[in-house]
Design an enzyme around this catalytic site. Structure first.
Site, PDB file in Angstrom:
ATOM      1  N   LYS A 160      -6.699  -5.230  -8.087  1.00  0.00           N
ATOM      2  CA  LYS A 160      -7.713  -6.534  -8.659  1.00  0.00           C
ATOM      3  C   LYS A 160      -8.681  -6.622  -8.996  1.00  0.00           C
ATOM      4  CE  LYS A 160      -6.914 -10.617  -6.247  1.00  0.00           C
ATOM      5  NZ  LYS A 160      -6.684 -11.529  -5.194  1.00  0.00           N
ATOM      6  N   GLU A 170      -9.889   4.575  -2.911  1.00  0.00           N
ATOM      7  CA  GLU A 170      -8.554   4.776  -2.812  1.00  0.00           C
ATOM      8  C   GLU A 170      -8.115   5.215  -4.442  1.00  0.00           C
ATOM      9  OE1 GLU A 170     -10.101   3.145   1.090  1.00  0.00           O
ATOM     10  OE2 GLU A 170      -9.860   2.356  -0.750  1.00  0.00           O
ATOM     11  N   GLY A 189      -4.127  -9.955  -0.866  1.00  0.00           N
ATOM     12  CA  GLY A 189      -2.916  -8.930  -1.139  1.00  0.00           C
ATOM     13  C   GLY A 189      -1.536  -8.585  -0.558  1.00  0.00           C
ATOM     14  N   ARG A 190      -1.777  -8.678   0.500  1.00  0.00           N
ATOM     15  CA  ARG A 190      -0.551  -8.841   1.823  1.00  0.00           C
ATOM     16  C   ARG A 190       0.734  -9.740   1.519  1.00  0.00           C
ATOM     17  NH1 ARG A 190      -5.110 -10.447   4.206  1.00  0.00           N
ATOM     18  NH2 ARG A 190      -4.873 -12.016   5.628  1.00  0.00           N
ATOM     19  N   GLU A 208      -3.660  -8.340  10.189  1.00  0.00           N
ATOM     20  CA  GLU A 208      -4.519  -8.136   8.884  1.00  0.00           C
ATOM     21  C   GLU A 208      -5.093  -9.250   8.832  1.00  0.00           C
ATOM     22  OE1 GLU A 208      -5.923  -5.959   5.254  1.00  0.00           O
ATOM     23  OE2 GLU A 208      -4.983  -7.060   4.197  1.00  0.00           O
ATOM     24  N   HIS A 214      16.052   6.733  20.568  1.00  0.00           N
ATOM     25  CA  HIS A 214      16.070   7.634  21.477  1.00  0.00           C
ATOM     26  C   HIS A 214      14.364   7.855  21.305  1.00  0.00           C
ATOM     27  CE1 HIS A 214      20.657   8.884  22.020  1.00  0.00           C
ATOM     28  NE2 HIS A 214      20.636   7.576  19.801  1.00  0.00           N
ATOM     29  N   LYS A 248     -15.038   0.616   5.066  1.00  0.00           N
ATOM     30  CA  LYS A 248     -15.963   1.027   3.393  1.00  0.00           C
ATOM     31  C   LYS A 248     -17.010   0.671   3.491  1.00  0.00           C
ATOM     32  CE  LYS A 248     -11.344  -1.312   1.723  1.00  0.00           C
ATOM     33  NZ  LYS A 248     -10.967  -2.024   0.348  1.00  0.00           N
TER      34      LYS A 248
END
Length: 546
Positions: A209, A215, A270-271, A356, A387, A507
């Site tokens: 954004k 990153e 964002g999510r 979050e 399993h 961060k």
């Protein structure tokens, strides 16, 4: 709920707690025995979603108590405020309008006196044109060759959503296009993604954004270097990069043509951003028409959540039942168990959405809560999970509420496989609920000393969420249902589900530590003794490698 009224001091909460005290030790075997019709009655439908919540440790009275609590906190009123453009994200003074991203073209959603829907559809129209150009081969790279691989570079919501959905809908993806996702700043992620690619046929989408995410921009810069080194000209960047951002100047400075920048807005978290331009790689993969079906699926559940009474409101019931376990049974985790390999990334997507959003310890007023909020969300597709960790679900000491997600029709032609898969889904829900008591084990001739090891207590609660088939329309419905479930719980807990300040501290410290790892001379370190020692050890071993 008025902000001055403490949740656990309301009459509705006290009634719920008293009811829990009466019901807490009741076994699901007894609940089913005393109410033979509960499997047909304790269900709810919305769109293509069928939710069976009969295998939960609750009764019709529980639902009444929970929906009374939902009414007490004005859940549907708060939903209307969110969808109407109120600035419910108070710590950032922002509206929360992800539902406007899938609103029909003629809808009116007003923010500060302006209808935001036309701008949403303007971006969607530009996305459609771009996606069609890439899919048809009209979009060509610097050397005139069409795109064969799209690499999305993002992190968090700019990666988890489109990566999950593209994998989930791979049966609908363009057969000649490979869509990949890079998110981790670990160079191995980008290196492996690029290892077998032809730069002349590769398109990058950089999703950030602000165009400052460490990153994402580190990966994007390395991808640009890789491209320019291969094609020999900085001008090639404009032919091989697009952006999803609002930072036009930064995008242009990177070398991306602003005509190939697709914006979204500060009122999109964002999510919650997959239906926005963040979904561009998904649109390229499945095509604009299928993407429209995807958005329409969201809309079905948005409209249901906004209008259905709480007793018939699928996302609200999912959220309220979750509160029942987090706060009354003290359940610390919640398992997401999709019996569909295409949904392999769905638990990770829901981890971010839920943890979050509701991993908060203060109310909207900034006061410390004295009750638990968001659970730890985790999971794995069946039957692989059976399993791996189902042993703990069946015979462990902690209560773990589970969501089983199943499809009635596969997207492949291996019907025998799908029947066996679904048989396991139904069997696991049944086994978790009813278990196998010691007398039944003994009756099978099991030696007495082994009976405790082979008995299953049962009484493990679960929902079964059944859909006809995993289509774009159905996936949109599934995501919207969980979005509104998370919202429901945030309203009950009186927390702000739409900020994420907890992401920022790490961060900031990373930005401080990074140059200390790279300096030629020993830096003056002012961290704690552990961090200082780790930095020194890293520098020593890193220099040997260099």
């Amino acid at each position: 709920m008025e902000s001055s009224v403490h949740l656990t001091q309301t009459a509705e909460w006290e009634a719920l707690a008293a009811h829990h005290h009466e019901l807490a030790d009741t076994h699901l075997r007894d609940l089913f025995a005393s109410d033979p019709d509960r499997g047909e009655r304790l269900v709810v439908e919305a769109g293509d979603l069928y939710l069976d919540y009969s295998k939960h440790r609750l009764t019709s009275e529980t639902i009444e108590r929970l929906t009374d609590l939902g009414a007490r906190v004005d859940l549907l009123g708060r939903a209307a405020a969110m969808m109407g453009g109120d600035r419910i994200n108070t710590t950032e003074d922002r509206a929360v309008l992800h539902t406007a991203l899938r609103a029909p073209r003629d809808a009116v959603v007003t923010l500060d006196g302006e209808n935001v829907v036309p701008a949403v559809h303007e971006v969607l129209d530009r996305m459609r044109a771009f996606a069609e150009a890439v899919r048809s081969g009209k979009w060509t790279g610097y050397t005139g060759r069409p795109v064969r691989t799209v690499v999305n570079i993002g992190i968090g919501g700019s990666d988890l959503g489109p990566a999950m959905a593209t994998r989930a809908l791979r049966s609908y993806c363009h057969p000649a296009l490979d869509v990949r996702f890079v998110s981790n700043i670990d160079g191995a992620d980008l290196a492996h993604a690029l290892a077998d690619l032809d730069p002349a046929e590769t398109l990058f989408i950089v999703a950030s954004k602000t165009f400052t995410t460490l990153e994402t921009l580190t990966n994007a810069a390395s991808a640009r270097d890789w491209l320019v080194a291969a094609l020999g000209d900085e001008a090639a960047v404009a032919y091989h990069f697009a952006a999803v951002s609002t930072a036009t100047e930064k995008v242009e400075a990177f070398g991306i043509d602003p005509a190939n920048m697709f914006e979204f807005w500060e009122w999109v978290g964002g999510r919650y951003s997959l239906p926005s331009a963040i979904g561009l790689p998904l649109m390229i993969a499945i095509g604009p028409e299928r993407f429209d079906e995807f958005l329409a699926g969201y809309r079905v559940i948005d409209e249901h959540f906004a209008s259905a009474p709480l007793t018939e409101n699928l996302p609200a019931l999912m959220g309220l039942i979750g509160v029942w376990y987090v706060n009354l049974f003290d359940a610390p985790t919640h398992a997401i168990l999709p019996y569909n390999e295409e949904l392999v990334r769905f638990p990770a997507f829901l981890q971010q959405l839920d943890m979050e959003s509701n991993g908060k310890r203060v109310t909207r007023e900034g006061e410390a809560v004295d009750y638990h909020t968001g659970p730890v969300v985790w999971g794995e597709p069946g039957t692989n999970g059976q399993h791996a960790f189902f042993q703990l679900l069946h015979q462990g000491t902690r209560i773990v509420p589970c969501d089983f997600i199943g499809t009635c029709r596969p997207t492949h032609e291996l019907d025998v496989h799908h029947d066996l898969l679904t048989a396991n889904l139904f069997a696991q829900g049944e086994a978790l609920a009813f278990g196998k008591p010691a007398p039944a084990v003994s009756a099978e001739g099991v030696p007495d000393e082994l009976v405790p090891h082979r008995a299953f207590p049962g009484n493990v609660p679960s929902s079964t969420l059944l859909v006809p088939q995993l289509t774009p329309h159905v996936l949109g419905q599934l995501i919207a249902a969980y979005e509104h479930k998370v919202f429901t719980q945030g309203v009950v807990w009186d927390i702000n589900s739409f900020d994420q300040w907890g992401v920022e501290l790490g961060k900031a410290l990373a930005n401080r530590i990074s140059p200390e790892l790279q300096r030629a001379a020993e830096p003056e370190l002012a961290h704690d003794s552990s961090t200082n020692a780790l930095i020194r050890r890293y520098r020593r071993l890193r220099s040997r490698h260099a």
